[in-house]
Design a protein around this motif. Structure first.
Motif, PDB file in Angstrom:
ATOM      1  N   LEU A  77       3.118  -2.734   4.235  1.00  0.00           N
ATOM      2  CA  LEU A  77       3.893  -1.883   3.923  1.00  0.00           C
ATOM      3  C   LEU A  77       3.552  -0.522   4.605  1.00  0.00           C
ATOM      4  O   LEU A  77       4.140   0.320   4.304  1.00  0.00           O
ATOM      5  CB  LEU A  77       3.647  -1.556   2.407  1.00  0.00           C
ATOM      6  CG  LEU A  77       4.163  -2.559   1.137  1.00  0.00           C
ATOM      7  CD1 LEU A  77       3.762  -2.284   0.138  1.00  0.00           C
ATOM      8  CD2 LEU A  77       5.748  -2.854   1.734  1.00  0.00           C
ATOM      9  N   ILE A  78       2.430  -0.559   5.180  1.00  0.00           N
ATOM     10  CA  ILE A  78       1.755   0.715   5.930  1.00  0.00           C
ATOM     11  C   ILE A  78       2.150   0.540   7.449  1.00  0.00           C
ATOM     12  O   ILE A  78       1.643  -0.543   7.807  1.00  0.00           O
ATOM     13  CB  ILE A  78       0.585   1.041   5.431  1.00  0.00           C
ATOM     14  CG1 ILE A  78       0.172   0.891   3.999  1.00  0.00           C
ATOM     15  CG2 ILE A  78      -0.203   2.146   6.043  1.00  0.00           C
ATOM     16  CD1 ILE A  78      -1.162   1.035   3.515  1.00  0.00           C
ATOM     17  N   ARG A  79       2.454   1.555   8.017  1.00  0.00           N
ATOM     18  CA  ARG A  79       2.748   1.622   9.394  1.00  0.00           C
ATOM     19  C   ARG A  79       1.242   1.660  10.181  1.00  0.00           C
ATOM     20  O   ARG A  79       0.348   2.344   9.435  1.00  0.00           O
ATOM     21  CB  ARG A  79       3.455   2.752   9.885  1.00  0.00           C
ATOM     22  CG  ARG A  79       5.001   2.948   9.552  1.00  0.00           C
ATOM     23  CD  ARG A  79       5.610   4.141   9.840  1.00  0.00           C
ATOM     24  NE  ARG A  79       5.276   5.257   9.220  1.00  0.00           N
ATOM     25  CZ  ARG A  79       4.998   6.375   9.399  1.00  0.00           C
ATOM     26  NH1 ARG A  79       5.046   6.738  10.479  1.00  0.00           N
ATOM     27  NH2 ARG A  79       4.566   7.343   8.599  1.00  0.00           N
ATOM     28  N   THR A  80       1.028   1.086  11.204  1.00  0.00           N
ATOM     29  CA  THR A  80      -0.213   1.051  11.764  1.00  0.00           C
ATOM     30  C   THR A  80      -0.271   2.246  13.034  1.00  0.00           C
ATOM     31  O   THR A  80       0.870   2.442  13.515  1.00  0.00           O
ATOM     32  CB  THR A  80      -0.763  -0.142  12.389  1.00  0.00           C
ATOM     33  OG1 THR A  80       0.427  -0.718  13.187  1.00  0.00           O
ATOM     34  CG2 THR A  80      -0.721  -1.179  11.279  1.00  0.00           C
ATOM     35  N   ARG A  81      -1.350   2.903  13.318  1.00  0.00           N
ATOM     36  CA  ARG A  81      -1.261   3.812  14.393  1.00  0.00           C
ATOM     37  C   ARG A  81      -1.064   3.073  15.641  1.00  0.00           C
ATOM     38  O   ARG A  81      -1.584   2.155  15.683  1.00  0.00           O
ATOM     39  CB  ARG A  81      -2.637   4.608  14.143  1.00  0.00           C
ATOM     40  CG  ARG A  81      -2.758   5.438  13.041  1.00  0.00           C
ATOM     41  CD  ARG A  81      -4.065   6.016  13.373  1.00  0.00           C
ATOM     42  NE  ARG A  81      -5.033   5.851  12.215  1.00  0.00           N
ATOM     43  CZ  ARG A  81      -5.925   6.467  12.018  1.00  0.00           C
ATOM     44  NH1 ARG A  81      -6.423   7.414  12.496  1.00  0.00           N
ATOM     45  NH2 ARG A  81      -6.962   6.115  10.895  1.00  0.00           N
ATOM     46  N   ILE A  88      -6.342   6.480  -3.927  1.00  0.00           N
ATOM     47  CA  ILE A  88      -5.658   5.375  -3.134  1.00  0.00           C
ATOM     48  C   ILE A  88      -4.388   5.907  -2.269  1.00  0.00           C
ATOM     49  O   ILE A  88      -4.324   5.662  -0.977  1.00  0.00           O
ATOM     50  CB  ILE A  88      -4.824   4.366  -4.034  1.00  0.00           C
ATOM     51  CG1 ILE A  88      -6.218   3.331  -4.768  1.00  0.00           C
ATOM     52  CG2 ILE A  88      -4.043   3.449  -3.065  1.00  0.00           C
ATOM     53  CD1 ILE A  88      -5.594   2.431  -5.869  1.00  0.00           C
ATOM     54  N   CYS A  89      -3.769   6.733  -3.108  1.00  0.00           N
ATOM     55  CA  CYS A  89      -2.586   7.665  -2.366  1.00  0.00           C
ATOM     56  C   CYS A  89      -3.183   8.330  -1.125  1.00  0.00           C
ATOM     57  O   CYS A  89      -2.572   8.277  -0.031  1.00  0.00           O
ATOM     58  CB  CYS A  89      -1.678   8.209  -3.132  1.00  0.00           C
ATOM     59  SG  CYS A  89      -0.546   7.178  -4.220  1.00  0.00           S
ATOM     60  N   SER A  90      -4.165   9.016  -1.369  1.00  0.00           N
ATOM     61  CA  SER A  90      -4.778   9.899  -0.334  1.00  0.00           C
ATOM     62  C   SER A  90      -5.379   8.818   0.799  1.00  0.00           C
ATOM     63  O   SER A  90      -5.072   9.472   1.973  1.00  0.00           O
ATOM     64  CB  SER A  90      -5.825  10.690  -1.156  1.00  0.00           C
ATOM     65  OG  SER A  90      -5.587  11.715  -1.988  1.00  0.00           O
ATOM     66  N   GLN A  91      -5.934   8.045   0.410  1.00  0.00           N
ATOM     67  CA  GLN A  91      -6.425   7.058   1.515  1.00  0.00           C
ATOM     68  C   GLN A  91      -5.187   6.562   2.331  1.00  0.00           C
ATOM     69  O   GLN A  91      -5.413   6.511   3.603  1.00  0.00           O
ATOM     70  CB  GLN A  91      -7.168   5.991   1.019  1.00  0.00           C
ATOM     71  CG  GLN A  91      -7.882   5.309   1.993  1.00  0.00           C
ATOM     72  CD  GLN A  91      -8.831   5.794   2.949  1.00  0.00           C
ATOM     73  OE1 GLN A  91      -9.629   6.735   2.368  1.00  0.00           O
ATOM     74  NE2 GLN A  91      -8.788   5.495   4.065  1.00  0.00           N
ATOM     75  N   ILE A  92      -4.311   6.318   1.783  1.00  0.00           N
ATOM     76  CA  ILE A  92      -3.033   5.745   2.533  1.00  0.00           C
ATOM     77  C   ILE A  92      -2.562   6.857   3.677  1.00  0.00           C
ATOM     78  O   ILE A  92      -2.289   6.589   4.535  1.00  0.00           O
ATOM     79  CB  ILE A  92      -1.842   5.027   1.558  1.00  0.00           C
ATOM     80  CG1 ILE A  92      -2.371   4.070   0.889  1.00  0.00           C
ATOM     81  CG2 ILE A  92      -0.532   5.100   2.343  1.00  0.00           C
ATOM     82  CD1 ILE A  92      -1.526   3.550  -0.237  1.00  0.00           C
ATOM     83  N   ALA A  93      -2.269   8.232   2.957  1.00  0.00           N
ATOM     84  CA  ALA A  93      -1.983   9.118   3.736  1.00  0.00           C
ATOM     85  C   ALA A  93      -2.644   9.471   4.764  1.00  0.00           C
ATOM     86  O   ALA A  93      -2.283   9.706   6.199  1.00  0.00           O
ATOM     87  CB  ALA A  93      -1.655  10.229   2.687  1.00  0.00           C
ATOM     88  N   HIS A  94      -4.096   9.461   4.371  1.00  0.00           N
ATOM     89  CA  HIS A  94      -5.266   9.627   5.423  1.00  0.00           C
ATOM     90  C   HIS A  94      -4.877   8.676   6.948  1.00  0.00           C
ATOM     91  O   HIS A  94      -5.105   9.000   7.835  1.00  0.00           O
ATOM     92  CB  HIS A  94      -6.434   9.533   5.065  1.00  0.00           C
ATOM     93  CG  HIS A  94      -7.848   9.740   6.112  1.00  0.00           C
ATOM     94  ND1 HIS A  94      -7.839  10.962   6.544  1.00  0.00           N
ATOM     95  CD2 HIS A  94      -8.336   8.890   6.638  1.00  0.00           C
ATOM     96  CE1 HIS A  94      -8.769  10.833   7.408  1.00  0.00           C
ATOM     97  NE2 HIS A  94      -9.231   9.670   7.487  1.00  0.00           N
ATOM     98  N   GLU A  95      -4.934   7.462   6.262  1.00  0.00           N
ATOM     99  CA  GLU A  95      -4.624   6.379   7.328  1.00  0.00           C
ATOM    100  C   GLU A  95      -3.339   6.520   8.372  1.00  0.00           C
ATOM    101  O   GLU A  95      -3.452   6.214   9.283  1.00  0.00           O
ATOM    102  CB  GLU A  95      -4.579   4.952   6.768  1.00  0.00           C
ATOM    103  CG  GLU A  95      -5.933   4.548   6.134  1.00  0.00           C
ATOM    104  CD  GLU A  95      -5.981   3.218   5.310  1.00  0.00           C
ATOM    105  OE1 GLU A  95      -4.958   2.697   5.265  1.00  0.00           O
ATOM    106  OE2 GLU A  95      -6.911   2.782   4.641  1.00  0.00           O
ATOM    107  N   GLN A  96      -2.286   7.196   7.495  1.00  0.00           N
ATOM    108  CA  GLN A  96      -1.237   7.401   8.284  1.00  0.00           C
ATOM    109  C   GLN A  96      -1.180   8.863   9.079  1.00  0.00           C
ATOM    110  O   GLN A  96      -0.277   9.174   9.475  1.00  0.00           O
ATOM    111  CB  GLN A  96       0.127   7.099   7.385  1.00  0.00           C
ATOM    112  CG  GLN A  96       0.100   5.907   6.565  1.00  0.00           C
ATOM    113  CD  GLN A  96       0.375   4.900   7.761  1.00  0.00           C
ATOM    114  OE1 GLN A  96       0.997   5.147   8.697  1.00  0.00           O
ATOM    115  NE2 GLN A  96      -0.720   3.877   7.839  1.00  0.00           N
ATOM    116  N   GLU A  97      -2.248   9.546   9.062  1.00  0.00           N
ATOM    117  CA  GLU A  97      -2.313  10.850   9.553  1.00  0.00           C
ATOM    118  C   GLU A  97      -1.373  11.774   8.898  1.00  0.00           C
ATOM    119  O   GLU A  97      -0.748  12.585   9.387  1.00  0.00           O
ATOM    120  CB  GLU A  97      -2.424  10.696  11.015  1.00  0.00           C
ATOM    121  CG  GLU A  97      -3.525  10.085  11.769  1.00  0.00           C
ATOM    122  CD  GLU A  97      -3.229   9.937  13.123  1.00  0.00           C
ATOM    123  OE1 GLU A  97      -2.267  10.443  13.647  1.00  0.00           O
ATOM    124  OE2 GLU A  97      -4.376   9.501  13.621  1.00  0.00           O
TER     125      GLU A  97
END
Length: 129
Positions: A125-129, A43-52
């Protein structure tokens, strides 16, 4: 992940002697614990990937999420511990002490549940691109 935690809770005996006598079931507890930790890291990896975000290992990944305000510093420390525990469960299984594990399984579960409570995968909680 949740199912694994529930199975561990249901299977954990009340005494160390009973835990030690579980045999293959004890190994199953360890494997479910490893699986739950891996789910968190995925899950952490996916979040990081989405945030580049670029990470060079799981601790770097967790640190990047904390530095970007996606997880708290308290959760970061718990995840650092879980990363180390995962490494032992996978690569140095012979170093696992059943006595220490029996005593600490509730703490390991608490760390996993802390991740679930903080819910870092929530979109707000996640910044969007």
């Amino acid at each position: 992940m949740v199912e694994s935690i529930e199975l561990i809770k249901e299977t954990m005996p009340n005494s160390f002697e009973e835990f030690q006598a579980l045999g293959l079931a004890k190994d199953g507890i360890y494997k479910r614990l490893e699986f739950a930790i891996q789910c968190i890291l995925d899950i952490c990896s996916q979040i990081a990937h989405e945030q580049e975000m670029v990470s060079f290992g799981y601790k770097d990944l967790v640190n990047n999420l904390a530095e970007n305000g996606i997880i708290s510093s308290e959760l970061k420390e718990k995840l650092f511990f879980l990363v180390d525990l995962r490494e032992i469960l996978i690569y140095n299984y012979d170093l696992m002490s059943d006595e220490i594990a029996f005593r600490n399984v509730p703490e390991y579960i608490e760390y996993i549940e802390a991740f679930l409570k903080e819910a870092p995968w929530r979109r707000d909680l996640i910044r969007t691109r």
